[in-house]
Write an enzyme that holds these catalytic residues in place. Structure first.
Site, PDB file in Angstrom:
ATOM      1  N   LYS A   1       0.822  -1.216   0.000  1.00 61.66           N
ATOM      2  CA  LYS A   1       0.000   0.000   0.000  1.00 61.66           C
ATOM      3  C   LYS A   1       0.860   1.272   0.000  1.00 61.66           C
ATOM      4  O   LYS A   1       0.592   2.196  -0.756  1.00 61.66           O
ATOM      5  CB  LYS A   1      -0.930   0.030   1.229  1.00 61.66           C
ATOM      6  CG  LYS A   1      -1.915  -1.119   1.279  1.00 61.66           C
ATOM      7  CD  LYS A   1      -2.937  -0.928   2.387  1.00 61.66           C
ATOM      8  CE  LYS A   1      -2.369  -0.951   3.789  1.00 61.66           C
ATOM      9  NZ  LYS A   1      -1.958  -2.274   4.275  1.00 61.66           N
TER      10      LYS A   1
ATOM     11  N   ARG B   1      -9.831   0.587   9.093  1.00 63.38           N
ATOM     12  CA  ARG B   1      -9.399  -0.764   9.390  1.00 63.38           C
ATOM     13  C   ARG B   1     -10.460  -1.548  10.155  1.00 63.38           C
ATOM     14  O   ARG B   1     -10.238  -2.710  10.512  1.00 63.38           O
ATOM     15  CB  ARG B   1      -8.156  -0.684  10.267  1.00 63.38           C
ATOM     16  CG  ARG B   1      -6.905  -1.323   9.671  1.00 63.38           C
ATOM     17  CD  ARG B   1      -5.790  -1.000  10.652  1.00 63.38           C
ATOM     18  NE  ARG B   1      -4.577  -1.714  10.442  1.00 63.38           N
ATOM     19  CZ  ARG B   1      -3.522  -1.206   9.796  1.00 63.38           C
ATOM     20  NH1 ARG B   1      -3.583  -0.047   9.197  1.00 63.38           N
ATOM     21  NH2 ARG B   1      -2.409  -1.894   9.750  1.00 63.38           N
TER      22      ARG B   1
ATOM     23  N   ARG C   1      11.193  -7.306   5.250  1.00 68.35           N
ATOM     24  CA  ARG C   1      11.171  -5.884   5.568  1.00 68.35           C
ATOM     25  C   ARG C   1      11.718  -5.641   6.971  1.00 68.35           C
ATOM     26  O   ARG C   1      12.396  -4.656   7.217  1.00 68.35           O
ATOM     27  CB  ARG C   1       9.730  -5.343   5.481  1.00 68.35           C
ATOM     28  CG  ARG C   1       9.627  -3.877   5.870  1.00 68.35           C
ATOM     29  CD  ARG C   1       8.274  -3.288   5.541  1.00 68.35           C
ATOM     30  NE  ARG C   1       7.299  -3.526   6.582  1.00 68.35           N
ATOM     31  CZ  ARG C   1       6.044  -3.081   6.537  1.00 68.35           C
ATOM     32  NH1 ARG C   1       5.605  -2.421   5.497  1.00 68.35           N
ATOM     33  NH2 ARG C   1       5.217  -3.334   7.520  1.00 68.35           N
TER      34      ARG C   1
ATOM     35  N   ARG D   1      11.320  -1.405  12.231  1.00 64.84           N
ATOM     36  CA  ARG D   1      10.054  -1.342  12.980  1.00 64.84           C
ATOM     37  C   ARG D   1       9.941  -2.534  13.909  1.00 64.84           C
ATOM     38  O   ARG D   1      10.073  -3.685  13.480  1.00 64.84           O
ATOM     39  CB  ARG D   1       8.874  -1.352  11.984  1.00 64.84           C
ATOM     40  CG  ARG D   1       8.538   0.031  11.485  1.00 64.84           C
ATOM     41  CD  ARG D   1       7.443  -0.020  10.442  1.00 64.84           C
ATOM     42  NE  ARG D   1       6.258  -0.780  10.861  1.00 64.84           N
ATOM     43  CZ  ARG D   1       5.148  -0.835  10.155  1.00 64.84           C
ATOM     44  NH1 ARG D   1       5.047  -0.164   9.037  1.00 64.84           N
ATOM     45  NH2 ARG D   1       4.129  -1.549  10.577  1.00 64.84           N
TER      46      ARG D   1
ATOM     47  N   ARG E   1      -0.776  -9.638  13.372  1.00 65.95           N
ATOM     48  CA  ARG E   1      -1.289  -8.554  12.526  1.00 65.95           C
ATOM     49  C   ARG E   1      -2.130  -9.112  11.389  1.00 65.95           C
ATOM     50  O   ARG E   1      -3.160  -8.531  11.022  1.00 65.95           O
ATOM     51  CB  ARG E   1      -0.127  -7.728  11.981  1.00 65.95           C
ATOM     52  CG  ARG E   1       0.380  -6.733  13.002  1.00 65.95           C
ATOM     53  CD  ARG E   1       1.803  -6.322  12.764  1.00 65.95           C
ATOM     54  NE  ARG E   1       1.983  -5.574  11.540  1.00 65.95           N
ATOM     55  CZ  ARG E   1       3.168  -5.413  10.951  1.00 65.95           C
ATOM     56  NH1 ARG E   1       4.238  -5.963  11.468  1.00 65.95           N
ATOM     57  NH2 ARG E   1       3.262  -4.721   9.851  1.00 65.95           N
TER      58      ARG E   1
HETATM   59  P1  ADP Z   1       0.942  -2.400   8.239  1.00 70.05           P
HETATM   60  O1  ADP Z   1       0.053  -2.042   7.085  1.00 70.05           O
HETATM   61  O2  ADP Z   1       2.276  -2.879   7.789  1.00 70.05           O
HETATM   62  O3  ADP Z   1       0.299  -3.258   9.263  1.00 70.05           O
HETATM   63  P2  ADP Z   1       0.642   0.260   9.349  1.00 70.05           P
HETATM   64  O4  ADP Z   1       1.769   1.223   9.283  1.00 70.05           O
HETATM   65  O5  ADP Z   1      -0.551   0.541   8.519  1.00 70.05           O
HETATM   66  O6  ADP Z   1       1.320  -1.103   9.005  1.00 70.05           O
HETATM   67  O7  ADP Z   1       0.152   0.088  10.857  1.00 70.05           O
HETATM   68  C1  ADP Z   1       1.022  -0.245  11.923  1.00 70.05           C
HETATM   69  C2  ADP Z   1       0.226  -0.383  13.216  1.00 70.05           C
HETATM   70  O8  ADP Z   1      -0.398   0.866  13.540  1.00 70.05           O
HETATM   71  C3  ADP Z   1      -0.926  -1.389  13.177  1.00 70.05           C
HETATM   72  O9  ADP Z   1      -0.510  -2.706  13.440  1.00 70.05           O
HETATM   73  C4  ADP Z   1      -1.856  -0.821  14.268  1.00 70.05           C
HETATM   74  O10 ADP Z   1      -1.381  -1.150  15.553  1.00 70.05           O
HETATM   75  C5  ADP Z   1      -1.697   0.670  14.102  1.00 70.05           C
HETATM   76  N1  ADP Z   1      -2.717   1.228  13.182  1.00 70.05           N
HETATM   77  C6  ADP Z   1      -2.479   1.797  11.957  1.00 70.05           C
HETATM   78  N2  ADP Z   1      -3.638   2.205  11.384  1.00 70.05           N
HETATM   79  C7  ADP Z   1      -4.628   1.881  12.249  1.00 70.05           C
HETATM   80  C8  ADP Z   1      -6.044   2.022  12.227  1.00 70.05           C
HETATM   81  N3  ADP Z   1      -6.680   2.574  11.179  1.00 70.05           N
HETATM   82  N4  ADP Z   1      -6.748   1.566  13.285  1.00 70.05           N
HETATM   83  C9  ADP Z   1      -6.136   1.016  14.344  1.00 70.05           C
HETATM   84  N5  ADP Z   1      -4.814   0.846  14.431  1.00 70.05           N
HETATM   85  C10 ADP Z   1      -4.053   1.273  13.394  1.00 70.05           C
END
Ligand code: ADP
Length: 191
Positions: free
Chosen positions: A14, A89, A128, A134, A146
């Site tokens: 994404k 999400r 990654r 991270r 996740r």
């Molecule tokens: P990835 O797509 O690799 O899981 P993100 O950078 O989108 O990584 O998200 C990392 C973390 O941030 C998620 O695992 C969650 O804990 C939190 N997070 C991100 N976006 C949301 C969201 N819309 N709602 C709840 N938690 C979120």
């Protein structure tokens, strides 16, 4: 206005595709993951609260991320449109986004869902983890959590947009440019 939800499991690509799309269509990129990580780096109370959830691969509470997105939309009043990445999400987040945008008269045009199977995702995530630094990318059980959270809480968001005829499934396997072309074709078909 062109408002797009870029959807898909962790490491579906994404972020990479969002960067290319916002250049081509002149959109503002709103990634809740990036915003949360910035809060964390700045050690804000919100960032510190979110850290515990992020490190375990759990979702941060709906009210926190909804508030963050609302602020960013308000701060970019003159935008040509937005790419939402990592948001919504959950169905609660999707409903909140709908009502925010409805008030502004600029609804979501499309939800583009990058499809990548679980086995490929775990492979990419572990790779990654070696260079992203991270914490949530380093450990197989956090990564698996996740993906589990994605399948349980996030995948149902597809139905929300499918009911509105906005959902498009995009094959997320291939070269970056091939996937980008697939996304652009879907966007150009509604523009
Ligand atoms: P990835 O797509 O690799 O899981 P993100 O950078 O989108 O990584 O998200 C990392 C973390 O941030 C998620 O695992 C969650 O804990 C939190 N997070 C991100 N976006 C949301 C969201 N819309 N709602 C709840 N938690 C979120």
């Amino acid at each position: 206005m062109l408002n797009i939800v870029l959807f898909g499991p962790p490491e579906a690509g994404k972020g990479t595709q969002a960067t290319k799309l916002l250049e081509k269509y002149q959109l503002i990129h709103l990634s809740t993951g990036d915003i949360l990580r910035a809060e964390l780096t700045a050690k804000t109370p919100l960032g510190l609260e979110a850290k515990g959830f992020m490190d375990k691969g759990e979702l941060v509470s709906d009210s926190v991320v909804i508030g963050m997105i609302e602020n960013k939309i308000d701060a970019n009043a003159g935008a040509k449109g937005f790419i939402f990445d990592g948001f919504p999400r959950t169905n609660t987040q999707a409903q909140a986004l709908d009502s925010m945008l409805r008030k502004k008269g600029t609804p979501i045009n499309l939800m583009l869902s990058l499809e990548v199977d679980d086995e490929e995702l775990i492979k990419r995530l572990l790779l990654r983890g070696k260079d992203s630094g991270r914490a949530d990318d380093q450990n197989q059980s956090i990564i698996e959590n996740r993906i589990k959270v994605y399948n349980k809480d996030t995948a149902p968001v597809i139905d929300f947009y499918e009911d509105q005829h906005k959902y498009r499934s995009i094959n997320g396997i291939g070269s970056i440019d091939e996937i980008f072309d697939r996304l652009c074709k879907a966007i150009d078909s509604v523009k």
